[in-house]
Scaffold this motif. Structure first.
Motif, PDB file in Angstrom:
ATOM      1  N   GLU A   1       0.831  -1.212   0.000  1.00 42.71           N
ATOM      2  CA  GLU A   1       0.000   0.000   0.000  1.00 42.71           C
ATOM      3  C   GLU A   1       0.865   1.261   0.000  1.00 42.71           C
ATOM      4  O   GLU A   1       0.586   2.224  -0.729  1.00 42.71           O
TER       5      GLU A   1
ATOM      6  N   THR B   1       3.866   1.557  -1.183  1.00 42.90           N
ATOM      7  CA  THR B   1       4.483   1.660  -2.501  1.00 42.90           C
ATOM      8  C   THR B   1       3.493   2.233  -3.514  1.00 42.90           C
ATOM      9  O   THR B   1       3.850   3.096  -4.333  1.00 42.90           O
ATOM     10  N   ARG B   2       2.262   1.782  -3.455  1.00 43.22           N
ATOM     11  CA  ARG B   2       1.235   2.304  -4.375  1.00 43.22           C
ATOM     12  C   ARG B   2       1.015   3.805  -4.154  1.00 43.22           C
ATOM     13  O   ARG B   2       0.879   4.571  -5.110  1.00 43.22           O
ATOM     14  N   GLU B   3       0.970   4.224  -2.903  1.00 41.71           N
ATOM     15  CA  GLU B   3       0.788   5.645  -2.594  1.00 41.71           C
ATOM     16  C   GLU B   3       1.956   6.474  -3.113  1.00 41.71           C
ATOM     17  O   GLU B   3       1.773   7.561  -3.668  1.00 41.71           O
TER      18      GLU B   3
ATOM     19  N   ALA C   1       1.674   6.759  -6.864  1.00 46.94           N
ATOM     20  CA  ALA C   1       0.601   7.707  -7.209  1.00 46.94           C
ATOM     21  C   ALA C   1       1.079   9.140  -7.019  1.00 46.94           C
ATOM     22  O   ALA C   1       0.815  10.026  -7.853  1.00 46.94           O
TER      23      ALA C   1
END
Length: 97
Positions: A75, A77-79, A82
């Motif tokens: 999570e 890493t995704r943030e 983004a």
């Protein structure tokens, strides 16, 4: 005396026959034992190969488990990605102006 000699020869002949029979039996047992040793060596080699394959699999699984990200890391890493994409979009927008 000739009778004693004849009896001794018969006893020696009987004992010789017995020794030859026992020798043949021992030869047969030796061949059976050699065949069993060969079979066991093949089984041992197969077991060694299987063990090596399993050890390699354990190593791969350990490495993949160590490398795999946890849910929190995924999570985060995704943030981060983004946010970087938003920054890039902002930079592109600034360049277009």
């Amino acid at each position: 005396m000739a009778l004693d000699l004849q009896q001794q020869l018969e006893r020696v002949n009987a004992k010789t026959t017995l020794v030859f029979e026992k020798y043949a039996l021992m030869q047969k047992r030796l061949e059976e034992a050699r065949a069993e040793v060969a079979r066991l060596n093949e089984e041992l080699e197969r077991s060694r190969r299987e063990r090596e394959a399993l050890e390699l699999r354990i190593e791969y699984l350990t490495v993949s488990h160590t490398v795999a990200a946890s849910g929190d890391e995924l999570e985060a890493t995704r943030e981060m990605i983004a946010e970087l994409v938003r920054d890039i979009d902002s930079c592109i927008a600034d360049l277009n102006d």
